[in-house]
Design a protein around this motif. Structure first.
Motif, short mmCIF file in Angstrom:
data_model
loop_
_atom_site.label_atom_id
_atom_site.label_comp_id
_atom_site.label_asym_id
_atom_site.label_seq_id
_atom_site.Cartn_x
_atom_site.Cartn_y
_atom_site.Cartn_z
N THR A 1 0.23 0.59 10.21
CA THR A 1 0.60 1.68 9.24
C THR A 1 1.76 1.86 8.75
O THR A 1 2.73 1.99 7.54
CB THR A 1 0.88 2.72 9.90
OG1 THR A 1 1.75 2.82 11.36
CG2 THR A 1 -0.86 2.97 10.49
N ALA B 1 0.78 7.46 12.04
CA ALA B 1 1.15 7.59 11.10
C ALA B 1 2.45 8.87 10.90
O ALA B 1 3.66 8.63 10.70
CB ALA B 1 1.02 7.14 9.74
N LEU C 1 -5.10 6.09 12.77
CA LEU C 1 -3.74 5.94 11.79
C LEU C 1 -3.38 6.05 11.29
O LEU C 1 -2.20 6.68 11.29
CB LEU C 1 -4.50 4.45 11.24
CG LEU C 1 -5.46 4.14 11.72
CD1 LEU C 1 -5.64 2.31 10.83
CD2 LEU C 1 -4.19 2.99 12.61
N SER D 1 -1.89 -0.98 15.43
CA SER D 1 -1.53 0.61 14.39
C SER D 1 -0.54 0.43 14.21
O SER D 1 0.06 0.83 12.59
CB SER D 1 -1.15 2.17 15.85
OG SER D 1 -2.63 1.95 15.78
N LEU E 1 -2.00 6.82 3.81
CA LEU E 1 -0.76 6.76 3.88
C LEU E 1 0.46 6.51 3.65
O LEU E 1 1.58 7.18 3.66
CB LEU E 1 -1.03 5.20 4.85
CG LEU E 1 -1.60 4.65 5.93
CD1 LEU E 1 -1.91 3.38 6.11
CD2 LEU E 1 -1.38 5.46 7.41
#
Length: 303
Positions: free
Chosen positions: A293, A126, A122, A289, A75
């Motif tokens: 994130t 993001a 995910l 989610s 991420l």
């Protein structure tokens, strides 16, 4: 409906970002967009493979794509990539959430999520949220799979699935179900963008063999490569994504797949499963989610 890439309109002045564009469906999607005049950002994890893809695309089309380093299983990498794009451009017309992994042995992302859901859902969730300020009036194409049809649901625990009880194919199907749920919910929550989806049917790409290769199962990888002899080409498999990305006057939530039993052939409008169209499940997945994130695409309002 008979449609081919020859029907793609002139995309001069349009800017697109395609994830996983170093090979397979993503490469063919980027190539067709370039051929029709779009400026294309090629977003992928491996810098060497990305540089090679950029060179091949330039040679094939005469147009120069731009590389963006992006690891959807990290991420922080997603944030860096989106920040780089936002600092370099003032708008984005088309986002194709194409990259993915399939049937991998148990692995976790940098952030502790199960690899398939972490990467396929995910990471794109993001990325979409962080790019949302650039996407006003734009289009988001989320690429799923007919394998979403075998998933009967998804739970919050699936995001952090542990090794015990892990089964690679059901988990892949859940990640593809998540793609459709996200696509439909994005359309409901963010009407400033057109959220649509697609799936390639059965297309010949390296994706099928990548999971066995990661597990060290060379024979299985070779068998998958042999099975690809019965699949349509990656260029044909990319047509539903290209239709979803470029066809004028599509409605939010449009889902496109191949015409012949959703297995191969020219793109047509198809329908996700009833589970994939469950708005309550989509709302729950959205909340999970956002918590996972730290990004809410509905709150990053387009400029």
């Amino acid at each position: 409906m008979t449609w081919s890439t020859a029907d793609i309109p002139d995309l001069t002045g349009r800017r697109a970002l395609v994830t996983g564009a170093t090979s397979g469906l993503g490469y063919e999607t980027a190539k067709a967009l370039l051929e029709h005049g779009a400026e294309v950002l090629v977003a992928a994890r491996n810098p060497e493979k990305t540089a090679d893809a950029v060179e091949r695309l330039q040679q094939a089309t005469g147009k120069q794509p731009v590389s963006v380093e992006l690891d959807l299983a990290d991420l922080s990498s997603v944030e860096r990539a989106a920040t780089h794009v936002a600092n370099s451009y003032d708008s984005l017309d088309i986002l194709v959430n194409n990259a993915g992994v399939m049937a991998t042995p148990f692995r976790q992302t940098i952030d502790g999520f199960e690899l398939q859901i972490g990467t396929n859902h995910l990471g794109h969730f993001a990325l979409t949220g962080r790019l949302m300020p650039l996407l006003k009036g734009g289009r988001v194409v989320t690429v799923s799979s007919f394998m979403h049809k075998s998933a009967r649901g998804i739970a919050e625990a699936d995001l952090r699935q542990q090794a015990s009880g892990y089964s690679k194919w059901p988990q892949y199907s859940k990640s593809k179900l998540a793609n459709v749920l996200f696509m439909l919910e994005l359309g409901r929550r963010v009407p400033a963008v057109l959220s649509v989806g697609a799936h390639p049917g059965y297309a010949s790409t390296h994706l099928q063999a990548a999971g066995p290769e990661l597990a060290g199962a060379k024979l299985t990888a070779k068998l998958w490569s042999g099975a690809n002899l019965f699949a349509q080409s990656a260029a044909a498999g990319a047509q539903p994504s290209l239709y979803a990305a470029t066809q004028p006057e599509l409605q939010p939530g449009t889902y496109v797949g191949p015409s012949f039993f959703e297995f191969r052939g020219a793109p047509k409008l198809v329908h996700p499963t009833r589970t994939a169209q469950d708005p309550e499940l989509a709302q729950r997945l959205w909340v999970w989610s956002v918590e996972a994130t730290g990004v809410d695409p509905a709150l990053t309002v387009p400029r």
